[in-house]
Scaffold this active site. Structure first.
Site, PDB file in Angstrom:
ATOM      1  N   TYR A 109       3.671   5.544   9.981  1.00 38.46           N
ATOM      2  CA  TYR A 109       4.081   4.316  10.660  1.00 38.46           C
ATOM      3  C   TYR A 109       4.647   3.259   9.693  1.00 38.46           C
ATOM      4  CZ  TYR A 109      -0.524   3.711   8.747  1.00 38.46           C
ATOM      5  OH  TYR A 109      -1.582   3.717   7.879  1.00 38.46           O
ATOM      6  N   HIS A 117      -3.815   4.520   4.892  1.00 36.68           N
ATOM      7  CA  HIS A 117      -5.021   3.694   4.823  1.00 36.68           C
ATOM      8  C   HIS A 117      -6.125   4.410   4.047  1.00 36.68           C
ATOM      9  CE1 HIS A 117      -8.229   1.023   5.983  1.00 36.68           C
ATOM     10  NE2 HIS A 117      -8.891   2.027   6.519  1.00 36.68           N
ATOM     11  N   ARG A 129       0.876  -1.182   0.000  1.00 37.37           N
ATOM     12  CA  ARG A 129       0.000   0.000   0.000  1.00 37.37           C
ATOM     13  C   ARG A 129       0.910   1.227   0.000  1.00 37.37           C
ATOM     14  NH1 ARG A 129      -2.816   0.750   5.371  1.00 37.37           N
ATOM     15  NH2 ARG A 129      -1.252   2.387   5.532  1.00 37.37           N
TER      16      ARG A 129
HETATM   17  C1  LIG Z   1     -14.808  -6.734  10.562  1.00 32.17           C
HETATM   18  C2  LIG Z   1     -14.163  -5.370  10.396  1.00 32.17           C
HETATM   19  N1  LIG Z   1     -13.242  -4.959  11.303  1.00 32.17           N
HETATM   20  C3  LIG Z   1     -12.664  -3.738  11.168  1.00 32.17           C
HETATM   21  C4  LIG Z   1     -13.021  -2.913  10.139  1.00 32.17           C
HETATM   22  C5  LIG Z   1     -12.374  -1.512  10.005  1.00 32.17           C
HETATM   23  N2  LIG Z   1     -11.400  -1.549   8.897  1.00 32.17           N
HETATM   24  C6  LIG Z   1     -11.756  -1.154   7.655  1.00 32.17           C
HETATM   25  S1  LIG Z   1     -10.499  -1.354   6.547  1.00 32.17           S
HETATM   26  C7  LIG Z   1      -9.469  -1.950   7.745  1.00 32.17           C
HETATM   27  C8  LIG Z   1      -8.082  -2.415   7.401  1.00 32.17           C
HETATM   28  C9  LIG Z   1      -8.146  -3.633   6.563  1.00 32.17           C
HETATM   29  O1  LIG Z   1      -6.885  -4.089   6.216  1.00 32.17           O
HETATM   30  P1  LIG Z   1      -6.734  -5.148   5.053  1.00 32.17           P
HETATM   31  O2  LIG Z   1      -7.790  -6.200   5.164  1.00 32.17           O
HETATM   32  O3  LIG Z   1      -5.334  -5.609   5.057  1.00 32.17           O
HETATM   33  O4  LIG Z   1      -7.061  -4.318   3.734  1.00 32.17           O
HETATM   34  P2  LIG Z   1      -6.364  -2.964   3.219  1.00 32.17           P
HETATM   35  O5  LIG Z   1      -7.167  -1.821   3.791  1.00 32.17           O
HETATM   36  O6  LIG Z   1      -4.954  -2.983   3.665  1.00 32.17           O
HETATM   37  O7  LIG Z   1      -6.470  -3.000   1.739  1.00 32.17           O
HETATM   38  C10 LIG Z   1     -10.103  -1.990   8.988  1.00 32.17           C
HETATM   39  C11 LIG Z   1      -9.472  -2.465  10.234  1.00 32.17           C
HETATM   40  C12 LIG Z   1     -14.015  -3.377   9.242  1.00 32.17           C
HETATM   41  N3  LIG Z   1     -14.422  -2.642   8.210  1.00 32.17           N
HETATM   42  N4  LIG Z   1     -14.563  -4.608   9.381  1.00 32.17           N
END
Ligand SMILES: Cc1ncc(C[n+]2csc(CCOP(=O)(O)OP(=O)(O)O)c2C)c(N)n1
Length: 325
Positions: A256, A248, A244
């Site tokens: 970080y 975020h 990435r």
């Molecule tokens: C069940 C759940 N827990 C927490 C979240 C909040 N959240 C949204 S995106 C994210 C990070 C997700 O990381 P990853 O699956 O690695 O995908 P990336 O964003 O890195 O593409 C989080 C914690 C959520 N949407 N659903």
């Protein structure tokens, strides 16, 4: 191992190039609109993971179903979504696909067989498997493809969905976008197995671990998994490793993130990488690149104008279309 890329036609290579440019340019426009205060909610871009999202979307046939998640604008565009619909959605306009009821790319388009995500990570995996099973029962040769992040891959739905798909040989492909961070959590604090694709063995299905920044390798591998699923061989799990390259979401400066890792992946930029390959193969030169980029820039310009001049939803629409009759 990725599938051999010599099966990727020149036409597909050029489509991948155009779509990678379109994805990046559209996201740049969305960020500019966000910084101008015109977009409410978060803006989650796919910078660094576009080769995975674009190639997966393009590998699907028209009749197949795409289940994208929050960072997968490239997959929407590759499956045929217009820049205009994307901008209308981000700007919350009344004529957007969700009529201003949701933000980001949480949107479905049944004319393109795109089923939008709910926010809960992993929740769409069993849904996508369910659609695959429904199509199988109706004897239709339709495949469903869903994305999940490496963070989201640790959620219960991942296991339930994939195990069910494996047992019933559902025509389903699960793509893990391993971009090495889940918000601020680095991958080594998310899981301790060597490769997430190794989990496939536990479900008795094929697992692939590939370079998610190489559009040609991703396309060839996902295409093979899709056709295997279509031909009754059941689901596959494909882990695409990338990085990435931004925070975020647009509010996050990614302070970080390991800077050395970022530098390493700057050299693997999916868009520039494909451009280099296609130049070497004689498929692209400066003139063609300018023509492709100018056409897309014009489309984004026109779409922005139309979207900004489109009406916001009426207040009373908020209660409409919420419950099914
Ligand atoms: C069940 C759940 N827990 C927490 C979240 C909040 N959240 C949204 S995106 C994210 C990070 C997700 O990381 P990853 O699956 O690695 O995908 P990336 O964003 O890195 O593409 C989080 C914690 C959520 N949407 N659903």
């Amino acid at each position: 191992m990725p599938a051999k890329t010599d099966v990727v036609s020149n036409e597909i290579k050029l489509q991948l190039y155009s779509l990678l440019y379109k994805t990046r340019a559209t996201e740049d426009r969305i960020i500019a609109l966000y910084r101008q205060g015109r977009i409410m909610g978060g803006v989650y871009t796919g910078r660094g993971v576009e080769a995975t999202t674009v190639a997966a979307g393009l590998a699907l046939e028209k009749q197949d179903y795409l289940f994208p998640i929050h960072r997968d604008l490239g997959a929407h565009l590759a499956k045929g979504q217009s820049v205009l619909n994307i901008l209308l959605q981000y700007l919350g306009r009344g004529n957007s696909l969700t009529k201003g009821k949701d933000s980001g790319i949480h949107m479905s388009d049944t004319t393109l067989n795109i089923i939008g995500n709910v926010s809960h990570l992993g929740a769409m995996i069993p849904v996508a498997v369910g659609v695959a099973m429904a199509k199988k029962m109706q004897n239709e040769k339709v495949v469903t493809l869903n994305f999940i992040g490496e963070g989201g891959s640790n959620i219960g739905d991942f296991h339930e969905g994939l195990n069910f798909a494996a047992v019933h040989k559902a025509p389903f492909v699960l793509v893990i976008e391993n971009n090495q961070y889940a918000y601020s959590t680095p991958a080594h604090k998310e899981y301790v197995c060597n490769r997430l694709s190794d989990r496939a063995q536990g479900y008795g299905i094929p697992g692939y671990h590939i370079d998610g920044t190489d559009a040609l390798g991703v396309y060839a591998t996902i295409k093979k998994a899709i056709e295997d699923a279509r031909n009754g061989k059941g689901p596959s799990l494909i882990e695409c490793l990338s990085m990435r390259m931004v925070g975020h979401s647009a509010h996050d400066d990614a302070f970080y993130v390991d800077k050395e890792q970022m530098k390493k992946y700057e050299k693997k930029d999916p868009f520039l990488r494909l451009e280099q390959v296609l130049r070497k193969e004689g498929l692209l030169d400066d003139k063609q690149i300018k023509r492709i980029q100018d056409t897309i820039d014009k489309e984004i310009e026109q779409a922005t104008d139309i979207a900004l001049n489109s009406p916001l939803p009426e207040a009373h629409w908020a209660a409409e279309g919420v419950y099914a009759e």
